[in-house]
Design an enzyme around this catalytic site. Structure first.
Site, PDB file in Angstrom:
ATOM      1  N   GLU A  68      -7.473   1.472   8.924  1.00  0.00           N
ATOM      2  CA  GLU A  68      -7.043   2.906   8.958  1.00  0.00           C
ATOM      3  C   GLU A  68      -8.130   3.769   8.132  1.00  0.00           C
ATOM      4  OE1 GLU A  68      -3.307   3.922   6.865  1.00  0.00           O
ATOM      5  OE2 GLU A  68      -3.615   6.235   6.992  1.00  0.00           O
ATOM      6  N   ASN A 230       3.264   7.425  14.354  1.00  0.00           N
ATOM      7  CA  ASN A 230       3.234   6.518  12.876  1.00  0.00           C
ATOM      8  C   ASN A 230       4.342   7.214  11.988  1.00  0.00           C
ATOM      9  OD1 ASN A 230       2.205   4.444  10.844  1.00  0.00           O
ATOM     10  ND2 ASN A 230       1.888   6.700   9.864  1.00  0.00           N
ATOM     11  N   GLU A 231       5.238   6.498  11.529  1.00  0.00           N
ATOM     12  CA  GLU A 231       6.072   7.000  10.543  1.00  0.00           C
ATOM     13  C   GLU A 231       6.676   8.383  10.750  1.00  0.00           C
ATOM     14  OE1 GLU A 231       4.436   5.989   6.333  1.00  0.00           O
ATOM     15  OE2 GLU A 231       4.958   3.860   7.144  1.00  0.00           O
ATOM     16  N   TYR A 303       6.795  -2.889   2.880  1.00  0.00           N
ATOM     17  CA  TYR A 303       5.687  -3.262   1.911  1.00  0.00           C
ATOM     18  C   TYR A 303       6.448  -4.095   0.470  1.00  0.00           C
ATOM     19  CZ  TYR A 303       1.981  -0.579   3.901  1.00  0.00           C
ATOM     20  OH  TYR A 303       1.188  -0.208   4.750  1.00  0.00           O
ATOM     21  N   GLU A 366       3.136  -2.692   9.662  1.00  0.00           N
ATOM     22  CA  GLU A 366       2.586  -2.613   8.380  1.00  0.00           C
ATOM     23  C   GLU A 366       3.385  -3.541   7.327  1.00  0.00           C
ATOM     24  OE1 GLU A 366       1.979   1.371   6.827  1.00  0.00           O
ATOM     25  OE2 GLU A 366       1.265   2.104   8.803  1.00  0.00           O
ATOM     26  N   GLN A 416      -4.019  -3.884   4.475  1.00  0.00           N
ATOM     27  CA  GLN A 416      -4.778  -3.644   5.377  1.00  0.00           C
ATOM     28  C   GLN A 416      -5.912  -4.527   5.570  1.00  0.00           C
ATOM     29  OE1 GLN A 416      -5.726   0.624   5.901  1.00  0.00           O
ATOM     30  NE2 GLN A 416      -3.759   1.277   5.641  1.00  0.00           N
TER      31      GLN A 416
HETATM   32  O1  AHR Z   1      -0.911   1.520   4.748  1.00  0.00           O
HETATM   33  C1  AHR Z   1      -0.871   2.692   3.990  1.00  0.00           C
HETATM   34  C2  AHR Z   1      -0.040   3.716   4.446  1.00  0.00           C
HETATM   35  O2  AHR Z   1       1.378   3.270   4.207  1.00  0.00           O
HETATM   36  C3  AHR Z   1      -0.076   4.076   5.934  1.00  0.00           C
HETATM   37  O3  AHR Z   1      -0.911   4.846   6.419  1.00  0.00           O
HETATM   38  C4  AHR Z   1       1.262   4.631   6.049  1.00  0.00           C
HETATM   39  O4  AHR Z   1       1.914   4.500   7.431  1.00  0.00           O
HETATM   40  C5  AHR Z   1       2.177   3.941   5.127  1.00  0.00           C
HETATM   41  O5  AHR Z   1       3.121   4.643   4.361  1.00  0.00           O
END
Ligand code: AHR
Length: 567
Positions: A68, A230-231, A303, A366, A416
């Site tokens: 990103e 995305n999201e 996450y 992600e 990432q």
């Molecule tokens: O990976 C960082 C961010 O986390 C990404 O840009 C987003 O899609 C997510 O919230």
């Protein structure tokens, strides 16, 4: 799970004798809990690989990455510029390319993330000196250490765009997965980005533009994977799932294929938001079940936040340090990561209520550990963090989970690639190192395109104190896959203190020989630095197999790959 076989083992284990009646509860991967008395030390832990019980082929795209325009990922990480003294190929850091090739990167998602939600692909093509400068999505990020400064992290110079990214993919042998801006651009812009990338040489203005500029490409890029937003429940438009379902259909209706099998990935849920999945699938299904043929993947973002024992749920305040953590925080992070298994199962169940043939699979685009700021290499690396053995354990645990669900998960992208969150690489100027997570990707690459087979892990649980109360976590878990007579078994010992000695059995086959590659350190905080880039590195060993019997001792907080040759 094979109830019969496990029951047979349980009976056998108990019959061996009750020499050590340790912990009575054993949790098997897949969240199945059994009451089980532990038997003699030799059988304290046991791994049964059931080669006759295939799950599915492990899609190599499970070993995908995420790039990103955020912090030090692109600028300073990948892109150093053609005139740099840092060794580069067309401006791309050579050390990174070389290291990437060793782990077979399969697929790389770009350009975001939330950045994609404000990105116009046209800004990143053509002559570099004429490209516009734009405000980066992350300019106002509260945790940024460079807020207000005129740096590429805040004001995007667009020196790295579609052609540079495609060059990076070619150099590393990765496939592109491009994420389209659904919040700010329209379906026609998406159509024209596909045309720019994929239309044959000389046929369209897009193809002509592609063949000009700084890294010209006459040949089409043949991009298959396209993320449609995305999201979209948040930074990608703040839509309802029903609104997004309509947008998704509009974006993907009648896009020319140019002979490329376009695979659309829809913007899926944040963690356990099953309502998002239900809302999208229900509304989409109104057009008939066949429409799911047009949706290759349903995204999932998860996450491991390390909210530290539930003290707070505040997004920033709840995060803990990447380097300074105690045993409780170590297990807390693994517990967060381990939720991936139930997320996969629960979203899959909802998806199947509407897409009964499961034409659409899961794409976990992600995932990774996310800590508070403070361990980034330099202030410009927003969301940069150090990466320790704890992160290696988390990476192994997560990849093993994907293998166990190889029938459901067709792609994943660790967040990432470099200098950001659970990065595989850290780089600044001419300095470069791989992280422990990189080694897990290298060790686990043997699973790519192999047949995932069922494996059962029985071991004492790890115990610790959580909020002043006794808590526990599984001891051993992992996954197995088969290529011909070569069995790859990857195993995590999550216990921060105790080794686990396990007998490894392969049902219906004889073990001829075995070797191990192990990632383990005395101190789970161990990590690589620019000054000591090889501190954490895997070690190889041959394992004795006596009359087909294989016993291995798994070090505390370790990641191990066994390669077993079957007779
Ligand atoms: O990976 C960082 C961010 O986390 C990404 O840009 C987003 O899609 C997510 O919230």
């Amino acid at each position: 799970m094979t109830t019969l076989k496990r029951r047979a083992f349980i009976g056998g284990a108990m019959a061996v004798g009750a020499a050590v009646l340790a912990k009575p509860i054993v949790t098997l991967p897949g969240s199945v809990t059994k009451n089980l008395m532990q038997s003699s030390r030799a059988l304290e832990s046991r791994i049964d690989v059931l080669v006759g019980e295939p799950i599915a082929t492990i899609n190599p795209d499970i070993y995908g990455h995420f790039v990103e325009h955020l912090g030090g990922v692109v600028y300073d990480g990948i892109w150093v510029g053609e005139n740099s003294k840092i060794p580069n190929t067309n401006g791309i850091r050579t050390a990174l390319v070389d290291a990437m090739r060793r782990i077979k990167p399969s697929v790389i998602r770009y350009p975001g993330g939330c950045f994609a939600d404000s990105y116009n692909w046209r800004d990143g093509i053509g002559e570099r000196s004429k490209r516009p400068r734009r405000t980066n999505f992350w300019v106002d990020a509260p945790e940024s250490a460079v807020r207000g400064q005129n740096v590429p992290q805040n004001y995007e110079p667009n020196h790295f765009g579609t052609n540079e990214f495609m060059r990076f993919c070619q150099l590393t042998n990765g496939q592109a997965y491009l994420a389209a801006n659904l919040r700010g651009l329209g379906a026609q812009d998406f159509y024209e980005w596909v045309e720019y990338c994929n239309s044959p040489a000389g046929t369209t203005t897009g193809a002509d533009m592609r063949a000009s500029g700084e890294v010209p490409s006459r040949e089409p890029f043949k991009v298959q994977y396209w993320g449609v937003g995305n999201e979209t429940w948040g930074c990608g438009g703040n839509l309802t799932p029903e609104e997004y379902a309509a947008e998704f259909r509009r974006f993907t209706a009648a896009v020319p294929r140019y002979g490329v099998p376009l695979k659309y990935i829809a913007s899926g849920s944040n963690g356990e938001d099953l309502n998002w999945t239900r809302g999208f699938f229900a509304r989409t299904r109104e057009k008939g079940e066949g429409i799911f043929n047009n949706i290759y993947g349903w995204g999932l973002h998860h996450y491991a936040w390390n909210l530290s024992q539930g003290k707070t749920t505040d997004w920033l305040a709840g995060k803990r340090d990447a380097l300074q953590f105690d045993a409780a925080e170590y297990y807390e992070l693994l517990r967060e990561g381990d939720r991936m298994e139930s997320l996969i199962n629960r979203h899959w169940t909802v998806m199947g209520e509407y897409d009964r043939q499961h034409r659409t699979k899961l794409v976990v685009d992600e995932w990774g550990a996310w800590y508070k700021p403070g361990t980034e290499i330099v202030p410009t690396h927003q969301f940069g963090q150090q990466s320790t053995m704890r992160d290696a354990v988390l990476a192994g645990l997560t990849l093993d989970t994907f293998h166990r669900h190889a029938d459901k998960v067709v792609m994943s992208n660790v967040a990432q690639l470099i200098n950001c969150l659970q990065a595989l690489f850290l780089a600044h100027e001419d300095k470069f190192t791989v992280t422990p997570t990189y080694h897990v990707f290298e060790m686990y690459a043997a699973h790519q395109a192999a047949q995932a087979v069922r494996a059962e892990f029985i071991a004492p649980r790890a115990t610790y104190t959580r909020n002043d109360k006794p808590a526990d976590f599984w001891g051993l878990a992992g996954s197995a896959s088969l290529k011909g007579k070569q069995l790859t078994l990857t195993v995590i010992n999550a216990d921060i203190n105790q080794p686990r000695e396990a007998e490894i059995n392969v049902s219906g086959a004889r073990i001829n020989s075995a070797n191990t590659r192990e990632l383990a350190e005395q101190d789970v905080h161990a990590h690589n630095t620019f000054d000591n880039p090889r501190l954490v590195a895997p070690k190889d060993a041959q394992v004795a197999v006596t009359n087909g019997r294989l016993v291995h001792r798994f070090a505390p907080a370790s990641v191990t790959r066994l390669q077993i040759t079957l007779g």
